[in-house]
Write a protein that holds these residues in place. Structure first.
Motif, PDB file in Angstrom:
ATOM      1  N   LYS A 267       0.835  -1.209   0.000  1.00 42.45           N
ATOM      2  CA  LYS A 267       0.000   0.000   0.000  1.00 42.45           C
ATOM      3  C   LYS A 267       0.871   1.260   0.000  1.00 42.45           C
ATOM      4  CE  LYS A 267      -4.332  -1.679   1.917  1.00 42.45           C
ATOM      5  NZ  LYS A 267      -4.753  -2.349   3.151  1.00 42.45           N
ATOM      6  N   THR A 268       1.971   1.210   0.742  1.00 53.95           N
ATOM      7  CA  THR A 268       2.888   2.361   0.738  1.00 53.95           C
ATOM      8  C   THR A 268       3.439   2.595  -0.664  1.00 53.95           C
ATOM      9  OG1 THR A 268       3.487   1.880   3.018  1.00 53.95           O
ATOM     10  CG2 THR A 268       4.967   3.335   1.808  1.00 53.95           C
ATOM     11  N   LEU A 269       3.814   1.502  -1.349  1.00 52.26           N
ATOM     12  CA  LEU A 269       4.342   1.646  -2.716  1.00 52.26           C
ATOM     13  C   LEU A 269       3.294   2.283  -3.627  1.00 52.26           C
ATOM     14  CD1 LEU A 269       6.258  -1.740  -3.223  1.00 52.26           C
ATOM     15  CD2 LEU A 269       7.233   0.513  -2.746  1.00 52.26           C
ATOM     16  N   VAL A 270       2.052   1.843  -3.487  1.00 54.09           N
ATOM     17  CA  VAL A 270       0.966   2.418  -4.318  1.00 54.09           C
ATOM     18  C   VAL A 270       0.865   3.919  -4.062  1.00 54.09           C
ATOM     19  CG1 VAL A 270      -1.546   2.450  -4.653  1.00 54.09           C
ATOM     20  CG2 VAL A 270      -0.340   0.254  -4.490  1.00 54.09           C
ATOM     21  N   ASP A 271       0.914   4.324  -2.787  1.00 50.35           N
ATOM     22  CA  ASP A 271       0.825   5.748  -2.435  1.00 50.35           C
ATOM     23  C   ASP A 271       2.012   6.539  -2.982  1.00 50.35           C
ATOM     24  OD1 ASP A 271      -1.483   5.185  -1.123  1.00 50.35           O
ATOM     25  OD2 ASP A 271      -0.621   5.268   0.903  1.00 50.35           O
ATOM     26  N   VAL A 272       3.203   5.973  -2.863  1.00 51.29           N
ATOM     27  CA  VAL A 272       4.415   6.681  -3.297  1.00 51.29           C
ATOM     28  C   VAL A 272       4.404   6.859  -4.812  1.00 51.29           C
ATOM     29  CG1 VAL A 272       6.928   6.438  -3.536  1.00 51.29           C
ATOM     30  CG2 VAL A 272       5.825   5.939  -1.347  1.00 51.29           C
ATOM     31  N   ILE A 273       4.009   5.800  -5.512  1.00 56.86           N
ATOM     32  CA  ILE A 273       4.004   5.841  -6.978  1.00 56.86           C
ATOM     33  C   ILE A 273       2.900   6.773  -7.484  1.00 56.86           C
ATOM     34  CG2 ILE A 273       3.511   4.409  -9.010  1.00 56.86           C
ATOM     35  CD1 ILE A 273       5.048   2.150  -7.350  1.00 56.86           C
ATOM     36  N   ALA A 274       1.768   6.767  -6.772  1.00 58.23           N
ATOM     37  CA  ALA A 274       0.677   7.716  -7.043  1.00 58.23           C
ATOM     38  C   ALA A 274       0.304   7.805  -8.511  1.00 58.23           C
ATOM     39  CB  ALA A 274       1.044   9.098  -6.477  1.00 58.23           C
TER      40      ALA A 274
END
Ligand SMILES: [Zn+2]
Length: 474
Positions: free
Chosen positions: A350-357
């Motif tokens: 989920k953090t990766l999804v947020d960072v990649i945005a």
């Protein structure tokens, strides 16, 4: 096999010199013979055979007086059998299990300057695949069992030795298999695993005696972008490669938050004592509340300290496009993460999804990576094990005798070992090893793997003394 714990400057050396191993000629000879036999049995996943090594070790134990009923050989297939042997104690306490993997990483003759599957003694070193990771330790555990048996030693608890398959790769992990199929054979209060920990030396001088009490969690994620594609003479802004590249740049600039646990906090506090100057000050500064950000930034320049303080995710593979003259229809990247204890793979995804945005970039967990924790339904990195006095006090005592001045330091392995299985099964696992390896001579998995001859004999001496201290009837 752990990754080194220290990076030290030359001025940080202690003056302590290691004692020569206090073992007799017969023990030296036998320990060399076992190491040679194990090294020369190829146990790689590709063409090797773990069963041959397991059976050879079983024979040695039988010859030393172990009853047939105290030795078990078994596994999921003919090439990947494990060996479990039991030395009976008084039964006053629950058993201790010693684990060692028999398999080794691939080694090609053409990459080495010598035959990797022949033990060679040159210039004070034993050369051969597995001399560091971890056939020397397997041989040491064997020898400890044999010496105890021949002395008629009665420990306060059963001592179980499990020599197993497929730690380095392959699909038949022996520790996992034993836990699932013959848990009774290795049921114990705690596990000692010499695949972690050890004496870290710099130019032969012992600096710390590390003990692995925690491991990071391994995870691979795939980033994927798909497009309609088309003729490359008519480019459009919506391009799979550009989307993926932007995502990777955002990942590159992102840092997971700083975090310490009991083990990594103790690691910095104790390591500060053998460091000097700015590094020592920074190590203490990061253990304070709140931690000093400038100190975190300085320490983070060292990859090991960085990995100790943060979850890390890094791009390791990239693939895109299908023709030089076509717009890419698909672009993918593998991102490899090492997750701090207490966090889950889903949380990191989920953090990766947020960072990649970027909704065009999908992020999925890759399950066919190595070291998937089968027994851990939450896919959560396990908390550090408690620092049990039964393990720590004897370690501090014997380490002080053998490597005076080098403190015992709990460490978090940034890689992973078979401890992931035993810890997940509720048997706390400690990486304890008496082999000294120079911080700039880490050759596990690499070419011309080697171990100092005297380091080996000291390791033989250490495990005998340490395990006796751990299991002395009091
Ligand atoms: Zn290993």
């Amino acid at each position: 096999m752990k990754i080194r714990a220290l990076s030290l400057c030359a001025t940080c050396l202690l003056l302590a010199t290691p004692l020569m191993a206090q073992i007799d000629a017969k023990t030296r000879e036998e320990s060399r013979a076992i190491l040679q036999q194990l090294t020369e049995i190829n146990t790689t996943d590709s063409v090797g055979n773990v069963t041959t090594a397991a059976e050879a070790m079983a024979k040695r134990l039988r010859d030393a007086g172990f009853a047939e009923s105290d030795i078990y050989i078994g596994g999921p297939n003919e090439r990947k059998k494990n060996m479990v042997a039991r030395l009976h104690g008084t039964g006053a306490k629950k058993p201790v299990v010693l684990i060692g993997h028999l398999d080794v990483v691939e080694a090609h003759r053409e990459d080495w300057t010598r035959d990797p599957f022949k033990l060679e003694e040159t210039d004070g070193f034993f050369y051969g695949r597995g001399t560091q990771d971890m056939k020397a330790s397997d041989a040491i555990l064997m020898l400890t069992m044999i010496r105890f048996k021949q002395e008629g030693y009665k420990p306060d608890r059963d001592i179980i030795l499990a020599l197993t398959a497929d730690e380095e790769g392959g699909t038949s992990n022996g520790v996992d298999w034993l836990l699932k199929n013959h848990r009774d054979l290795i049921e114990a209060e705690f596990v000692l695993n010499p695949d972690g920990g050890g004496v870290e030396t710099e130019k032969g001088k012992p600096v710390i005696v590390s003990m692995d009490a925690s491991e990071k969690l391994y995870a691979d994620f795939e980033l994927e972008v798909t497009n309609a594609g088309g003729h490359s003479s008519l480019p459009v802004p919506d391009n799979a490669i550009y989307h993926l590249s932007d995502a990777l740049v955002r990942l590159q600039n992102f840092h997971f938050p700083f975090e310490l646990n009991d083990v990594t906090r103790a690691f910095f506090e104790r390591t500060a004592k053998v460091q000097k100057g700015q590094t020592a000050a920074d190590m203490l500064a990061v253990t304070r509340t709140p931690p000093d950000q400038a100190a975190i930034d300085r320490l983070s320049k060292d990859p090991y300290y960085n990995s100790t303080m943060h979850t890390t995710c890094v791009a390791t593979r990239l693939q895109a496009g299908h023709a030089n003259n076509a717009l890419p229809q698909r672009a993918t990247a593998n991102v490899n993460c090492r997750i701090l204890p207490g966090h889950s793979r889903e949380e990191v995804r989920k953090t990766l999804v947020d960072v990649i945005a970027d909704p065009k970039v999908s992020v999925t967990y890759v399950t066919n990576g190595m070291k998937v924790i089968a027994n851990d339904p939450g896919n959560k990195s396990l908390p550090p094990v408690p620092l049990k006095p039964e393990v720590m006090v004897p370690l501090e005592k014997i380490a002080a005798q053998m490597w005076p001045g080098a403190p015992v330091v709990p460490t978090m392995a940034t890689g992973a070992s078979d401890g992931v299985y035993t810890n997940a099964a509720g048997i706390p696992t400690y990486g304890v090893c008496g082999l000294a390896i120079d911080i700039d001579d880490q050759r596990a998995h690499g070419r011309d793997e080697r171990l100092g001859v005297e380091s080996y004999y000291a390791g033989v001496d250490f495990y005998y003394r340490y395990l006796k201290e751990v299991t002395a009837a009091r």
